[in-house]
Design a protein around this motif. Sequence first.
Motif, PDB file in Angstrom:
ATOM      1  N   UNK A 245     -16.440 -11.868  -2.647  1.00 30.89           N
ATOM      2  CA  UNK A 245     -16.425 -11.060  -1.428  1.00 30.89           C
ATOM      3  C   UNK A 245     -16.950  -9.642  -1.651  1.00 30.89           C
ATOM      4  N   UNK A 246     -16.827  -9.126  -2.865  1.00 32.14           N
ATOM      5  CA  UNK A 246     -17.352  -7.789  -3.144  1.00 32.14           C
ATOM      6  C   UNK A 246     -18.856  -7.717  -2.908  1.00 32.14           C
ATOM      7  N   UNK A 247     -19.545  -8.842  -3.092  1.00 32.69           N
ATOM      8  CA  UNK A 247     -21.003  -8.851  -2.938  1.00 32.69           C
ATOM      9  C   UNK A 247     -21.442  -8.657  -1.489  1.00 32.69           C
ATOM     10  N   UNK A 248     -20.514  -8.825  -0.545  1.00 30.43           N
ATOM     11  CA  UNK A 248     -20.843  -8.566   0.864  1.00 30.43           C
ATOM     12  C   UNK A 248     -20.012  -7.406   1.418  1.00 30.43           C
ATOM     13  N   UNK A 249     -19.423  -6.610   0.496  1.00 34.84           N
ATOM     14  CA  UNK A 249     -18.819  -5.350   0.897  1.00 34.84           C
ATOM     15  C   UNK A 249     -17.318  -5.300   1.048  1.00 34.84           C
TER      16      UNK A 249
ATOM     17  N   UNK B 216     -13.572  -5.274  -0.705  1.00 32.22           N
ATOM     18  CA  UNK B 216     -12.889  -5.049  -1.982  1.00 32.22           C
ATOM     19  C   UNK B 216     -11.388  -5.277  -1.895  1.00 32.22           C
ATOM     20  N   UNK B 217     -10.798  -5.097  -0.719  1.00 29.14           N
ATOM     21  CA  UNK B 217      -9.354  -5.268  -0.551  1.00 29.14           C
ATOM     22  C   UNK B 217      -9.068  -5.441   0.927  1.00 29.14           C
ATOM     23  N   UNK B 218      -7.807  -5.668   1.228  1.00 27.12           N
ATOM     24  CA  UNK B 218      -7.402  -5.802   2.616  1.00 27.12           C
ATOM     25  C   UNK B 218      -7.489  -7.233   3.097  1.00 27.12           C
TER      26      UNK B 218
ATOM     27  N   UNK C 145      -7.443 -11.832  -2.042  1.00 30.35           N
ATOM     28  CA  UNK C 145      -6.751 -11.881  -3.328  1.00 30.35           C
ATOM     29  C   UNK C 145      -7.744 -12.288  -4.400  1.00 30.35           C
ATOM     30  N   UNK C 146      -7.859 -11.471  -5.434  1.00 35.07           N
ATOM     31  CA  UNK C 146      -8.779 -11.781  -6.539  1.00 35.07           C
ATOM     32  C   UNK C 146     -10.199 -12.040  -6.039  1.00 35.07           C
ATOM     33  N   UNK C 147     -10.643 -11.180  -5.134  1.00 31.38           N
ATOM     34  CA  UNK C 147     -12.011 -11.236  -4.612  1.00 31.38           C
ATOM     35  C   UNK C 147     -12.289 -12.524  -3.841  1.00 31.38           C
ATOM     36  N   UNK C 148     -11.260 -13.121  -3.251  1.00 34.07           N
ATOM     37  CA  UNK C 148     -11.455 -14.383  -2.542  1.00 34.07           C
ATOM     38  C   UNK C 148     -10.474 -14.528  -1.384  1.00 34.07           C
TER      39      UNK C 148
ATOM     40  N   UNK D 228     -17.749 -14.634   9.411  1.00 32.40           N
ATOM     41  CA  UNK D 228     -17.131 -13.309   9.392  1.00 32.40           C
ATOM     42  C   UNK D 228     -18.206 -12.281   9.080  1.00 32.40           C
ATOM     43  N   UNK D 229     -17.906 -11.033   9.426  1.00 35.17           N
ATOM     44  CA  UNK D 229     -18.892  -9.961   9.329  1.00 35.17           C
ATOM     45  C   UNK D 229     -19.264  -9.647   7.883  1.00 35.17           C
ATOM     46  N   UNK D 230     -20.522  -9.282   7.689  1.00 33.37           N
ATOM     47  CA  UNK D 230     -21.012  -8.767   6.418  1.00 33.37           C
ATOM     48  C   UNK D 230     -20.926  -7.247   6.465  1.00 33.37           C
ATOM     49  N   UNK D 231     -20.281  -6.652   5.468  1.00 35.12           N
ATOM     50  CA  UNK D 231     -20.205  -5.193   5.385  1.00 35.12           C
ATOM     51  C   UNK D 231     -21.387  -4.611   4.612  1.00 35.12           C
ATOM     52  N   UNK D 232     -21.865  -5.360   3.625  1.00 39.26           N
ATOM     53  CA  UNK D 232     -22.986  -4.909   2.793  1.00 39.26           C
ATOM     54  C   UNK D 232     -24.023  -6.023   2.744  1.00 39.26           C
ATOM     55  N   UNK D 233     -25.088  -5.933   3.537  1.00 40.42           N
ATOM     56  CA  UNK D 233     -26.082  -7.017   3.575  1.00 40.42           C
ATOM     57  C   UNK D 233     -26.760  -7.218   2.227  1.00 40.42           C
ATOM     58  N   UNK D 234     -27.106  -8.465   1.938  1.00 40.41           N
ATOM     59  CA  UNK D 234     -27.864  -8.769   0.736  1.00 40.41           C
ATOM     60  C   UNK D 234     -29.351  -8.587   1.005  1.00 40.41           C
TER      61      UNK D 234
END
Length: 473
Positions: A402-406, A408-410, A444-447, A465-471
Motif C-alpha cells: 500500500x505504501x507504493x500508492x501513498x 502508510x497508516x490509518x 496493518x503491515x502495509x496491507x 479505492x483511491x490512489x494517493x500517489x500515482x505510479x
Amino acid sequence: MKTPSTVSVIAGLGLALAVHAQTASQTAYVDLSVTRGRPEHLASGWIYGMPDNYPNQIPSSWYTAMGFHWGKGGGAQLGSVGKRGWVVSLDDYKGRFASTLANYKTCRALGAEFHIYAHDLWGTDQAGGKNGKWPGDGGNFSDYDKFVKQLMADVAANMDPAHVTWDIWNEPDIQPYFWVRSAQQWVDLYIRTQKAIRANKALDAMKISGPAIGFAPGPNNAYWTTWLPQAVGNKTIPDYYTLHLLGGLGDITYDPQYTNTSLASLLRKYGAPDRQVFVNEYAAAAEMVPSGYIWWISRLERYDMFGMLANWLGGTQLHDLFGGLLTKKANPGNYAATDYAPAAGYPVYRYYGTNMTGLRVNTTGSTDRWLDVYATVGADKVRLLAGVKVHTGTYAVTIRGLKSVGYSAGSIDVTAYSFDGASTKTVLSSVEPTIRGKTSYPITNDSITIVIRQTANHTGWAYDFDVKKPKQV
C-alpha cells in the motif's frame, strides 16, 4: 445503498484476521508494489459470436467497451445449400468464406485481430463422419491441397495477413466431431499445411496457430506427444501454441496454473522453442457466469496467455451474441433482431475493458484454486476483479504494498461492486455492476484484507479505492 445478499463484506480488523487465519488456503494476494505492464485485455475475445453481416448489426460500442481484442470465424454450422464448406463443393466453400470475411471485417474495423477456423471452411460438420471423405485418406491429400491453395489466395486477396492467424485444424482429438482418422494422419495434414503457407510469400506476415488439441497438454496425451516432436523435426512449430481449456470445474489439468507448467515440460522434453500461448477456447459452459469469467480473466492475465472465450451456443446464435455475453430482450433466437441486452458476463468484460487501466500488478490465486484476482493501479484508483469460480465458501483477498500508492497508516475506504447475473440467458437491465457499499479497512503491515463470504456461486466481485500517489505509467 443496496445491502449485500449473496456475499457479506466484513469490516473490522479483528474479525478479518480471525477469518483469514482459518482460510489461508482460500486467500488470494495482490502486491501493488510489483507492476507488470499496461493492460492489454488479453482475455477479451471469443470464437464466432459476430453476425455474418458487415457493417455489423451489433453497435460497435458493445465491442469497444470491453476492449475487444480477438475474434475468430470460419462459417461453422451454416448448413444451407451454398454454405456447407469445401468438402461439399467450391460454391459451398465460398458461402462459408463470405461468413468468415464478414467476421474479419468486423474485427478489423474495431481494431481486433482475426483468426481463421480452417477446419470449418473445409466443412468438418458436413464430412459424413467415419464413412466420409477426409484429408489424406489413402495417403491422398490432393483435394485438401487445392483447398489450402484456394484459402491462401482468398486471404491474400481479401485480408491483411498481418492481422490474421490461420488455425490449421481444430480439436483433432475430439472425435467424431472434428476428425475421425488417426493422429498421424492429422499430423501429416498439419505439417504439409504449415509448409504450404510458409512457402507463400504473400502470407509472410500471417501467423499460424496450433495444435488446438482439445485435451490439455501433458506427458500422457498421445496427440501432443505425436505432434510436437514431428513439428520440431519438420521445422513447423507455429507462431502460437494453442490450447483449449474446457474441463470440469475442479479438474486441475485444465487450469492455466497447471498447463503453464505441463506445456513447458513437454517443450523441454522435445527441444521445442517457446512461443506465445493462446488459449483460443476457454471456459466450460458451467463456468460462464461472473465468478467464472473473472477467474479465467485473472488466470490468463497472470500467465500472460492470450484468450478467446469458447462458444457453447448453436445455430444462428453461434453467429451472434458474443458467445453468450449478450442476449436479446425479446427472443435471443431471432437472428435479425437488434434489441441487444447484456447477459450475465457482459458487465464483467465491460468493467475489465473500460475500468482496468494504468498498470497491471502482481497477483497470486488462492492455493485451493477456487479464488483468483486481477488488479490494476490507475492514475485515480486501484481496481480489483475477484472471482470464486462457481464455488461457495469464505474467501479473502489480501492487498499488499500500500505504501507504493501513498498509504502508510490509518485505514482505506474500499467500494465493493457485484456482478449478479446467473447465466448466459439472464437479461440484465444495466451494463454496470451493482454498488454494494463502502467499507473502511485498517492498514496493518502495509496491507489490508477483504474477506468475502460467497453463498451464491455465480456472483463476481470488483473493488476499488483511491490512489494517493500515482505510479508512473
